[in-house]
Write an enzyme that holds these catalytic residues in place. Structure first.
Site, PDB file in Angstrom:
ATOM      1  CG  LEU A 228      -2.656 -19.763 -28.355  1.00 37.97           C
ATOM      2  CD1 LEU A 228      -3.006 -18.366 -28.878  1.00 37.97           C
ATOM      3  CD2 LEU A 228      -3.794 -20.272 -27.470  1.00 37.97           C
TER       4      LEU A 228
ATOM      5  CG  ASP B  44      -9.021  -7.527 -11.336  1.00 42.91           C
ATOM      6  OD1 ASP B  44      -8.744  -8.159 -10.294  1.00 42.91           O
ATOM      7  OD2 ASP B  44      -9.161  -6.287 -11.358  1.00 42.91           O
TER       8      ASP B  44
ATOM      9  CG  HIS C 106      -6.017 -16.808  -6.843  1.00 38.20           C
ATOM     10  ND1 HIS C 106      -6.295 -15.674  -7.565  1.00 38.20           N
ATOM     11  CD2 HIS C 106      -5.574 -16.368  -5.624  1.00 38.20           C
ATOM     12  CE1 HIS C 106      -6.020 -14.604  -6.829  1.00 38.20           C
ATOM     13  NE2 HIS C 106      -5.597 -14.999  -5.646  1.00 38.20           N
TER      14      HIS C 106
HETATM   15  C1  FPP Z   1      -6.581 -11.025  -9.876  1.00 37.83           C
HETATM   16  O1  FPP Z   1      -7.696 -11.292  -9.058  1.00 37.83           O
HETATM   17  C2  FPP Z   1      -5.922 -12.263 -10.213  1.00 37.83           C
HETATM   18  C3  FPP Z   1      -4.646 -12.576  -9.885  1.00 37.83           C
HETATM   19  C4  FPP Z   1      -3.742 -11.683  -9.151  1.00 37.83           C
HETATM   20  C5  FPP Z   1      -4.088 -13.871 -10.228  1.00 37.83           C
HETATM   21  C6  FPP Z   1      -4.499 -14.408 -11.555  1.00 37.83           C
HETATM   22  C7  FPP Z   1      -4.103 -15.789 -11.604  1.00 37.83           C
HETATM   23  C8  FPP Z   1      -4.854 -16.812 -12.024  1.00 37.83           C
HETATM   24  C9  FPP Z   1      -6.187 -16.721 -12.658  1.00 37.83           C
HETATM   25  C10 FPP Z   1      -4.307 -18.139 -11.933  1.00 37.83           C
HETATM   26  C11 FPP Z   1      -3.387 -18.301 -13.075  1.00 37.83           C
HETATM   27  C12 FPP Z   1      -2.700 -19.491 -12.880  1.00 37.83           C
HETATM   28  C13 FPP Z   1      -1.866 -20.031 -13.722  1.00 37.83           C
HETATM   29  C14 FPP Z   1      -1.591 -21.422 -13.548  1.00 37.83           C
HETATM   30  C15 FPP Z   1      -1.212 -19.290 -14.846  1.00 37.83           C
HETATM   31  P1  FPP Z   1      -7.745 -10.621  -7.627  1.00 37.83           P
HETATM   32  O2  FPP Z   1      -7.245 -11.627  -6.642  1.00 37.83           O
HETATM   33  O3  FPP Z   1      -7.004  -9.326  -7.631  1.00 37.83           O
HETATM   34  O4  FPP Z   1      -9.275 -10.391  -7.455  1.00 37.83           O
HETATM   35  P2  FPP Z   1      -9.981  -9.235  -6.630  1.00 37.83           P
HETATM   36  O5  FPP Z   1      -9.653  -7.952  -7.346  1.00 37.83           O
HETATM   37  O6  FPP Z   1     -11.412  -9.602  -6.702  1.00 37.83           O
HETATM   38  O7  FPP Z   1      -9.416  -9.286  -5.238  1.00 37.83           O
END
Ligand code: FPP
Length: 259
Positions: free
Chosen positions: A148, A37, A54
């Protein structure tokens, strides 16, 4: 003035080494769940579009996977896209899907070489065809990994997972294949996406939010929870090692009392 930066870099690396050794000296979780997050906030604080958060989040994933192997953690689950994430603007949703396709192409070889077995968990059949094809290819290529197992939770929702299991059990019952009175927790768990895997010993959520957001509700019943203010794009091996040291210091009683 090149000494300053080099000194500070070696300090960070030294710090990481110390925490790795401390983590290795204690109890190592068999399965760690990650609620990644804070990508959007990380980007917004830098005046960047949320999507850049992201993109940076993928770098954290790339850094954490070898660190899990270093520790000897055999299973990890990363929450990449929840069933609720469809509520986001469609450009962001599609950016995430494109990132996944790109990641699967760029990292397939490295994952295979590191002995990672990658699996997608969630309602994968509802994802766009290009994403399904990328996952299928990645799962196939990494299927022999033994160091893993990485579950990528994609279009995953914990309640949906439980409901799906109940429906499958009802079908097995209707076919006369199971005795409902004898159905055990272990048999129920075999109907979940994580069948055959240990439950997460530890669930880590970044960015200071303190909730589970429909992540592994059945499997996480006895998980130790670790919340950190660090935003996911800043999460690095040293943060993982600190979380594992913290975990090793917890007293897990599973509803019993201490011996
Ligand atoms: C939450 O941050 C994150 C997500 C909804 C997406 C997580 C995905 C990735 C880290 C990329 C993964 C990619 C692959 C290739 C598996 P948020 O956008 O909710 O952050 P915020 O709460 O600050 O708005």
């Amino acid at each position: 003035m090149t000494e300053g930066p080099i000194e500070s870099r070696s300090f960070i690396e030294g710090d990481e080494q110390i925490w790795l050794e401390r983590a290795r000296a204690g109890s190592i979780p068999r399965h760690i769940g990650f609620i990644m997050d804070g990508n959007g906030r990380w980007a917004q604080r830098r005046g960047l579009p949320r999507t850049e958060g992201h993109r940076a989040g993928v770098e954290s994933l790339r850094a954490v996977i070898p660190a899990l192997i270093n520790l000897g953690v055999p299973f990890a689950t990363f929450y990449a896209f929840s069933t609720e994430n469809w509520k986001r603007p469609s450009e962001e949703v599609h950016f995430l899907f494109d990132l996944l396709v790109q990641y699967s192409k760029e990292d397939r070889r490295e994952l295979t070489e590191r002995g990672v077995k990658l699996r997608a968990i969630g309602q994968v059949d509802e994802l766009p065809a290009a994403v399904r094809a990328a996952i299928w290819e990645l799962e196939r290529e990494t299927s022999r990994g033994t160091n893993l197992t990485v579950n990528v939770a994609l279009n995953y929702g914990g309640r949906q997972e439980i409901l799906r299991a109940v429906k499958d059990i009802a079908r097995s019952f209707a076919a006369g294949e199971i005795d409902l009175e004898k159905l055990s927790e272990a048999e129920f768990a075999a109907y979940l996406y994580t069948a055959g895997q240990p439950d997460p010993d530890l669930i880590i959520r970044t960015s200071g939010e303190m909730r589970l957001s429909n992540f592994l509700p059945w499997q996480g019943t006895y998980s130790e929870l670790y919340f950190t203010e660090v935003l996911w794009p800043e999460f690095r091996p040293v943060h993982l090692y600190k979380a594992v040291v913290d975990y090793a210091g917890r007293r897990r009683r599973f509803g019993g009392i201490e011996a």
